[in-house]
Design an enzyme around this catalytic site. Structure first.
Site, PDB file in Angstrom:
ATOM      1  N   ILE A  59      68.587  27.189  17.710  1.00  0.00           N
ATOM      2  CA  ILE A  59      67.534  27.231  16.691  1.00  0.00           C
ATOM      3  C   ILE A  59      66.916  28.618  16.820  1.00  0.00           C
ATOM      4  CG2 ILE A  59      65.955  25.996  18.293  1.00  0.00           C
ATOM      5  CD1 ILE A  59      64.382  25.024  15.857  1.00  0.00           C
ATOM      6  N   SER A  60      66.818  29.343  15.704  1.00  0.00           N
ATOM      7  CA  SER A  60      66.284  30.707  15.743  1.00  0.00           C
ATOM      8  C   SER A  60      64.815  30.702  16.144  1.00  0.00           C
ATOM      9  CB  SER A  60      66.418  31.363  14.372  1.00  0.00           C
ATOM     10  OG  SER A  60      67.753  31.417  13.973  1.00  0.00           O
ATOM     11  N   GLY A  92      80.642  27.416   5.467  1.00  0.00           N
ATOM     12  CA  GLY A  92      79.621  28.155   4.725  1.00  0.00           C
ATOM     13  C   GLY A  92      80.111  29.453   4.130  1.00  0.00           C
ATOM     14  N   THR A 139      81.860  31.295  11.955  1.00  0.00           N
ATOM     15  CA  THR A 139      83.252  31.224  12.431  1.00  0.00           C
ATOM     16  C   THR A 139      84.022  30.092  11.745  1.00  0.00           C
ATOM     17  OG1 THR A 139      82.628  29.634  14.113  1.00  0.00           O
ATOM     18  CG2 THR A 139      82.601  31.963  14.757  1.00  0.00           C
TER      19      THR A 139
HETATM   20  N1  SAH Z   1      69.265  27.868  11.058  1.00  0.00           N
HETATM   21  C1  SAH Z   1      69.731  27.213  12.252  1.00  0.00           C
HETATM   22  C2  SAH Z   1      70.654  28.174  12.973  1.00  0.00           C
HETATM   23  C3  SAH Z   1      71.657  27.488  13.826  1.00  0.00           C
HETATM   24  S1  SAH Z   1      72.733  28.639  14.679  1.00  0.00           S
HETATM   25  C4  SAH Z   1      68.545  26.832  13.129  1.00  0.00           C
HETATM   26  O1  SAH Z   1      67.626  27.635  13.220  1.00  0.00           O
HETATM   27  O2  SAH Z   1      68.559  25.761  13.739  1.00  0.00           O
HETATM   28  C5  SAH Z   1      73.956  28.963  13.462  1.00  0.00           C
HETATM   29  C6  SAH Z   1      74.672  27.775  12.911  1.00  0.00           C
HETATM   30  O3  SAH Z   1      75.720  28.213  12.073  1.00  0.00           O
HETATM   31  C7  SAH Z   1      75.323  26.881  13.976  1.00  0.00           C
HETATM   32  O4  SAH Z   1      74.748  25.613  13.863  1.00  0.00           O
HETATM   33  C8  SAH Z   1      76.812  26.876  13.612  1.00  0.00           C
HETATM   34  O5  SAH Z   1      77.427  25.624  13.807  1.00  0.00           O
HETATM   35  C9  SAH Z   1      76.755  27.254  12.132  1.00  0.00           C
HETATM   36  N2  SAH Z   1      77.986  27.855  11.619  1.00  0.00           N
HETATM   37  C10 SAH Z   1      78.769  28.813  12.224  1.00  0.00           C
HETATM   38  N3  SAH Z   1      79.827  29.105  11.429  1.00  0.00           N
HETATM   39  C11 SAH Z   1      79.703  28.339  10.304  1.00  0.00           C
HETATM   40  C12 SAH Z   1      80.497  28.195   9.123  1.00  0.00           C
HETATM   41  N4  SAH Z   1      81.623  28.887   8.915  1.00  0.00           N
HETATM   42  N5  SAH Z   1      80.064  27.330   8.176  1.00  0.00           N
HETATM   43  C13 SAH Z   1      78.925  26.602   8.354  1.00  0.00           C
HETATM   44  N6  SAH Z   1      78.151  26.684   9.461  1.00  0.00           N
HETATM   45  C14 SAH Z   1      78.542  27.548  10.427  1.00  0.00           C
END
Ligand code: SAH
Length: 241
Positions: A59-60, A150, A235
């Site tokens: 979580i950021s 995503g 990823t």
């Molecule tokens: N906004 C979130 C950030 C989580 S960290 C928070 O603050 O809780 C980044 C997230 O991106 C991770 O949960 C990871 O699973 C997701 N992620 C990485 N690659 C992705 C992709 N290709 N498609 C969707 N989600 C992805």
């Protein structure tokens, strides 16, 4: 920033960020106050720092979320010309930002949290269900959590009664660092619309910068590099998820 803005409660954390100028918009402050970060961060929820949430995700830090929200705010708030803002939150992870976004888009708005790991998609929704406010947003259809890559964006039908706007997005927030600004995301952005995305500076991905990408009403795209960051990478999904 963590040492200055952490607090002993949600209200204290938000108040500290406000007093130190990390939150400058009253609507953003009110939205943060309505969402208890303890429902989303398993440890030290009121520290202004990132925390692990499992599956190599974090979580950021709250000040990073505040910055993201304020950089896209004009595209997020409902208005006469944008009565039902549509927001895609790529890499929704804990679901915290997805929830705060939903507090800003107004009653007719839509926020979709998109995860490529099913367990994290479910975690975001479970975390939101911990509060009455979160449950109301889910049950009313203002927030949805989806599984998908995503980098390809998402085609999501409009909420009932909001069908005139099509399936494109007013705002796309990306919560993990991309190798490039994927054309699918740009194509799925409305004119006007705005993307907030961390992008790797090179192949190694060791250094990254946030880019704010704006599409104007005529479809012209402008890109601004904002500041350096450290995000987990966007990823392929791990095997089996
Ligand atoms: N906004 C979130 C950030 C989580 S960290 C928070 O603050 O809780 C980044 C997230 O991106 C991770 O949960 C990871 O699973 C997701 N992620 C990485 N690659 C992705 C992709 N290709 N498609 C969707 N989600 C992805």
């Amino acid at each position: 920033m963590a040492w200055r803005c952490s607090g002993s409660s949600n209200a204290a954390l938000i108040d500290n960020m406000w007093r130190h100028g990390l939150i400058t918009d009253p609507a953003v402050k009110a939205a943060f106050e309505r969402v208890d970060r303890a429902h989303y961060a398993p440890v030290s929820p009121y520290d202004d720092s990132p925390q692990p949430i499992g599956h190599a995700a974090t979580i950021s830090a709250p000040h990073m979320h505040a910055s993201a929200l304020q950089h896209v705010l004009p595209f997020l708030l409902p208005s006469a010309r944008r009565p039902a803002p549509r927001v895609l939150d790529v890499g929704s992870g804990s679901g915290y930002l997805t929830h705060v976004l939903a507090e800003l888009v107004g009653e007719r708005g839509l926020v979709v949290g998109l995860e490529h790991i099913r367990e994290l998609r479910d975690l975001g929704e479970e975390n939101m269900r911990k509060s009455e406010g979160g449950r109301t947003l889910l049950e009313g259809g203002r927030v949805k959590f989806r599984v998908g890559d995503g980098r390809l964006g998402l085609v999501e039908e409009a909420r009932r009664g909001e069908e005139d706007g099509g399936t494109r997005w007013d705002v796309i927030h990306v919560g993990a660092s991309a190798k490039e600004v994927h054309t699918q995301l740009l194509d799925q952005l409305k004119s006007p619309g705005c993307i907030f995305i961390p992008v790797d500076d090179d192949e190694v991905g060791y250094s990254q910068h946030i880019w704010r990408i704006e599409k104007d009403a005529a479809g012209k795209v402008t890109k601004h590099c904002l500041f350096g960051v450290r995000y987990v990478p966007l990823t392929d999904a791990p095997r089996g998820s």
